[in-house]
Design a protein around this motif. Structure first.
Motif, short mmCIF file in Angstrom:
data_model
loop_
_atom_site.label_atom_id
_atom_site.label_comp_id
_atom_site.label_asym_id
_atom_site.label_seq_id
_atom_site.Cartn_x
_atom_site.Cartn_y
_atom_site.Cartn_z
N ILE A 1 8.56 14.92 -10.05
CA ILE A 1 7.43 14.35 -10.60
C ILE A 1 7.12 12.99 -9.44
O ILE A 1 8.14 12.33 -8.96
N SER A 2 5.93 12.47 -9.43
CA SER A 2 5.52 11.41 -8.74
C SER A 2 4.52 10.54 -9.15
O SER A 2 3.87 11.19 -10.11
N TRP A 3 4.62 9.40 -8.80
CA TRP A 3 3.56 8.28 -9.30
C TRP A 3 3.06 7.60 -7.94
O TRP A 3 3.89 7.12 -7.57
N LYS B 1 13.42 7.69 -6.06
CA LYS B 1 13.04 6.68 -4.98
C LYS B 1 11.84 6.11 -5.08
O LYS B 1 10.92 6.55 -5.71
N ILE B 2 11.57 4.74 -4.40
CA ILE B 2 10.27 4.11 -4.49
C ILE B 2 10.26 3.86 -2.80
O ILE B 2 10.97 3.52 -2.02
N THR B 3 9.03 4.37 -2.33
CA THR B 3 8.72 3.80 -0.98
C THR B 3 7.31 3.09 -0.97
O THR B 3 6.50 3.29 -2.01
N SER C 1 0.86 -1.16 0.05
CA SER C 1 0.15 -0.05 -0.13
C SER C 1 0.74 1.20 -0.11
O SER C 1 1.89 1.25 0.33
N SER C 2 0.35 2.41 -0.29
CA SER C 2 1.10 3.65 -0.31
C SER C 2 2.30 3.74 -1.31
O SER C 2 3.39 4.05 -0.74
N VAL C 3 2.30 2.92 -2.54
CA VAL C 3 3.42 2.94 -3.23
C VAL C 3 3.69 4.18 -3.86
O VAL C 3 2.82 4.89 -4.44
N LYS C 4 4.82 5.02 -3.69
CA LYS C 4 5.01 6.04 -4.27
C LYS C 4 6.40 6.32 -5.06
O LYS C 4 7.34 5.87 -4.28
N VAL C 5 6.63 6.45 -6.31
CA VAL C 5 7.83 6.53 -6.97
C VAL C 5 8.02 8.14 -7.11
O VAL C 5 6.87 8.75 -7.75
N LEU D 1 6.20 -3.52 7.58
CA LEU D 1 7.50 -2.82 6.93
C LEU D 1 7.33 -1.63 6.22
O LEU D 1 6.57 -1.91 5.13
N LEU D 2 7.91 -0.50 6.21
CA LEU D 2 8.14 0.47 5.19
C LEU D 2 9.28 0.11 4.33
O LEU D 2 10.32 -0.03 4.85
N ILE D 3 9.15 -0.09 3.18
CA ILE D 3 10.26 -0.51 2.35
C ILE D 3 10.69 0.83 1.34
O ILE D 3 9.90 1.53 0.96
N GLN D 4 11.91 1.13 1.57
CA GLN D 4 12.45 2.42 0.79
C GLN D 4 13.73 1.95 -0.18
O GLN D 4 14.52 1.26 0.38
N LYS D 5 13.60 2.47 -1.34
CA LYS D 5 14.77 2.05 -2.19
C LYS D 5 15.29 3.36 -3.00
O LYS D 5 14.21 3.88 -3.47
#
Length: 166
Positions: free
Chosen positions: A91-93, A134-136, A56-60, A144-148
């Motif tokens: 920009i964001s997706w 970045k992607i979260t 959920s809450s995927v943001k690039v 877990l919150l995933i960040q890359k």
């Protein structure tokens, strides 16, 4: 007693740019190599893969490079249309909910046009199209919150070199 462990998604985001398709068809527009004061359009691609859990809450997000603009020509397979924020030049997706999938399957993708108009000081140099990529996402199952983060996207497109030389 059995030990139970939750496996977190090893979220994978790929980011690449193209002026030509792999088969040699032209995607981009304008002079190549880019010329001072002239617009050259590249297409950028983001692909999300390998989600073993629902996210959920995927943001690039990414920041546009110097003299690069977001044309708003885009296509997304899931989530909201991409947005440009002029105050931060980003920009964001956003994808609110992303289902789990089998490994190696692309589950969500975005493609979008970036317009580069070089200045004299950029002549003959590799230009940055996108930086701070970045992607979260939240993996609810694993809690877990995933960040890359990914490397910059530039006008040095090794896949295009072979097409240009043909």
């Amino acid at each position: 007693n059995a030990i139970s462990r939750k496996i977190a998604t090893d979220l994978s985001l790929s980011s690449f740019a193209r002026y030509f398709t792999p088969s040699g068809d032209q995607l981009g527009r304008g002079p190549l190599p880019p010329k001072v004061g002239k617009e050259t359009t590249y297409w950028a691609f983001w692909n999300i893969r390998d989600t073993i859990n629902r996210l959920s809450s995927v943001k690039v997000t990414a920041t546009l490079g110097p003299n690069v603009s977001f044309s708003n020509r885009q296509s997304v397979t899931q989530g909201q249309s991409m947005r440009y924020d002029s105050s931060s030049n980003t920009i964001s997706w956003i994808i609110d909910d992303l289902p789990a999938t089998e490994f190696s399957n692309r589950i969500a993708g975005a493609s979008f046009a970036l317009v580069f108009t070089p200045t004299v000081d950029q002549t003959g140099k590799i230009a940055i199209l996108l930086t701070d990529i970045k992607i979260t996402a939240t993996d609810s199952s694993a809690g877990l919150l995933i960040q890359k983060s990914l490397p910059n996207l530039t006008t040095k497109i090794k896949e295009d070199a072979g097409v240009i030389a043909r």
